[in-house]
Design an enzyme around this catalytic site. Structure first.
Site, mmCIF file in Angstrom:
data_model
loop_
_atom_site.group_PDB
_atom_site.id
_atom_site.type_symbol
_atom_site.label_atom_id
_atom_site.label_comp_id
_atom_site.label_asym_id
_atom_site.label_seq_id
_atom_site.Cartn_x
_atom_site.Cartn_y
_atom_site.Cartn_z
ATOM 1 N N PRO A 1 9.254 -4.837 3.421
ATOM 2 C CA PRO A 1 9.881 -4.477 4.696
ATOM 3 C C PRO A 1 8.842 -3.998 5.707
ATOM 4 O O PRO A 1 7.815 -3.419 5.341
ATOM 5 C CB PRO A 1 10.840 -3.345 4.307
ATOM 6 C CG PRO A 1 10.256 -2.756 3.061
ATOM 7 C CD PRO A 1 9.598 -3.887 2.341
ATOM 8 N N ALA B 1 7.814 0.417 7.225
ATOM 9 C CA ALA B 1 8.217 1.204 6.065
ATOM 10 C C ALA B 1 7.145 2.178 5.598
ATOM 11 O O ALA B 1 7.383 2.989 4.707
ATOM 12 C CB ALA B 1 8.586 0.265 4.905
ATOM 13 N N GLY B 2 5.939 2.092 6.154
ATOM 14 C CA GLY B 2 4.838 2.901 5.651
ATOM 15 C C GLY B 2 4.211 2.326 4.401
ATOM 16 O O GLY B 2 3.500 3.026 3.676
ATOM 17 N N GLY C 1 2.349 -0.594 4.565
ATOM 18 C CA GLY C 1 1.199 -1.404 4.955
ATOM 19 C C GLY C 1 1.398 -2.894 4.814
ATOM 20 O O GLY C 1 0.434 -3.627 4.584
ATOM 21 N N GLY C 2 2.629 -3.378 4.968
ATOM 22 C CA GLY C 2 2.890 -4.797 4.761
ATOM 23 C C GLY C 2 2.064 -5.713 5.640
ATOM 24 O O GLY C 2 1.424 -6.647 5.168
ATOM 25 N N GLY C 3 2.061 -5.446 6.952
ATOM 26 C CA GLY C 3 1.283 -6.280 7.863
ATOM 27 C C GLY C 3 -0.204 -6.182 7.590
ATOM 28 O O GLY C 3 -0.931 -7.180 7.671
ATOM 29 N N SER C 4 -0.681 -4.983 7.274
ATOM 30 C CA SER C 4 -2.100 -4.804 6.963
ATOM 31 C C SER C 4 -2.466 -5.522 5.667
ATOM 32 O O SER C 4 -3.544 -6.123 5.564
ATOM 33 C CB SER C 4 -2.423 -3.316 6.842
ATOM 34 O OG SER C 4 -2.197 -2.650 8.071
ATOM 35 N N ALA C 5 -1.591 -5.452 4.670
ATOM 36 C CA ALA C 5 -1.843 -6.162 3.416
ATOM 37 C C ALA C 5 -1.875 -7.673 3.645
ATOM 38 O O ALA C 5 -2.687 -8.383 3.042
ATOM 39 C CB ALA C 5 -0.774 -5.802 2.393
ATOM 40 N N ASP D 1 -5.349 0.201 8.717
ATOM 41 C CA ASP D 1 -5.039 0.138 7.292
ATOM 42 C C ASP D 1 -5.577 -1.128 6.618
ATOM 43 O O ASP D 1 -5.430 -1.279 5.401
ATOM 44 C CB ASP D 1 -3.522 0.189 7.075
ATOM 45 C CG ASP D 1 -2.980 1.607 7.133
ATOM 46 O OD1 ASP D 1 -3.791 2.553 7.124
ATOM 47 O OD2 ASP D 1 -1.748 1.766 7.184
ATOM 48 N N LYS E 1 0.857 -1.185 0.000
ATOM 49 C CA LYS E 1 0.000 0.000 0.000
ATOM 50 C C LYS E 1 0.893 1.235 0.000
ATOM 51 O O LYS E 1 1.825 1.342 0.793
ATOM 52 C CB LYS E 1 -0.887 0.002 1.246
ATOM 53 C CG LYS E 1 -1.713 1.276 1.433
ATOM 54 C CD LYS E 1 -2.338 1.347 2.801
ATOM 55 C CE LYS E 1 -1.310 1.490 3.901
ATOM 56 N NZ LYS E 1 -0.599 2.800 3.865
#
Length: 290
Positions: A97, A100-101, A103-107, A139, A12
């Site tokens: 990563p 990082a801003g 949204g990796g965990g949210s995605a 997110d 994101k």
């Protein structure tokens, strides 16, 4: 053996991020134009009786403890709302990563909800699924159906999908995570304090030039605060902006990744090669947004 299901968890990217104020409950009201990059984690699910998660991949270490992983939190949130839901064994290949801003965990959490919805045969617009997304993280709702949108409130108010021209881009993360909470706190807003009002006009862009013109006048209100917390963001910003052909550079979300926009995929790929060679410790990806 149950069939293996797979989903990509797209990064994101907050093309813009306005902080409208701080609510009485302490959360911040935002307005953000969100797109998704064609770089992603990969999540698989083998439906079964027991809920488990295995994390691997080049960024697995940044995913943190399994007990705190948003994939499991999302699965449990949906399990509490959908009778007869089958869970199973998740496997996460971590490419994005953390901190990082992007949204990796949210995605990842949203991908888990999509997988469970497929296994159960429920739609992405199912009220229970959307409630589970909101319960998992701010997110997560925008990542459930990853298409360009404007995100408002604390992330739970979403516009209809927007027509946004495809953009060639480079994503760069210096390998230093930045936590979201301290960045918002650094703004110094008091509960109940307002600083702006939401945009009421519908946002649409016919051409990349129109989108770039819009972005030139709409920045990321968290960038200065994030730079104070992690000065390396300024270094990344300058390096991306100096790449030949870069039209605009900005931090995504609460940091510490920056994106640069380019006129063509060829220019973006050349810039990515140059940045990776000059900064071998950085995570650098040429991609497209849309």
């Amino acid at each position: 053996m149950s069939a293996l299901l797979a989903e990509r968890a797209l990064a994101k990217v907050n093309l813009t991020l306005r902080i409208l104020g701080r609510r009485a409950d302490g959360y911040h009201d935002i307005e953000s134009l969100v797109v998704f990059a064609r770089v992603a984690d990969r999540l698989t699910l083998r439906p079964g009786a027991e809920l488990t998660l295995r994390v691997q991949g080049p960024k697995a270490e940044g995913a943190g403890a399994l007990a705190d992983n948003l994939v499991l939190k999302a699965a449990r949130a949906l399990l509490a709302r959908v009778e007869g839901l089958k869970v199973g064994a998740f496997a996460l290949a971590k490419e994005l990563p953390s901190g990082a801003g992007l949204g990796g965990g949210s995605a990842d959490a949203a991908a888990a909800l999509r997988l469970l919805a497929r296994a159960k045969g429920i739609g992405l617009d199912d009220r229970r699924l959307l409630e589970a997304a909101r319960a998992t993280g701010a997110d997560v709702p925008v990542c459930v159906d990853p298409r360009p949108r404007v995100m408002r409130g604390i992330g739970e108010v979403l516009s209809e999908p927007l027509m946004v021209p495809q953009l060639a881009a480079v994503l760069v993360h210096p390998g230093i995570p930045v936590a979201t909470k301290p960045v918002f706190e650094a703004l110094g807003l008091r509960p109940g304090e307002r600083r702006a009002e939401a945009t009421r006009a519908r946002i649409s862009f016919d051409t990349p030039a129109a989108l770039l013109a819009f972005l030139a006048g709409h920045g990321n209100d968290l960038e200065d605060a994030a730079r104070m917390i992690e000065p390396m963001i300024a270094t990344v910003h300058a390096a991306v902006g100096a790449a030949p052909g870069c039209r605009l550079v900005r931090m995504s979300g609460s940091g510490s990744a920056c994106y640069g926009l380019f006129d063509s995929a060829r220019k973006a790929q050349a810039a990515a090669r140059g940045l990776a060679a000059a900064h071998p410790g950085w995570w650098v990806r040429a991609t497209t947004f849309g």
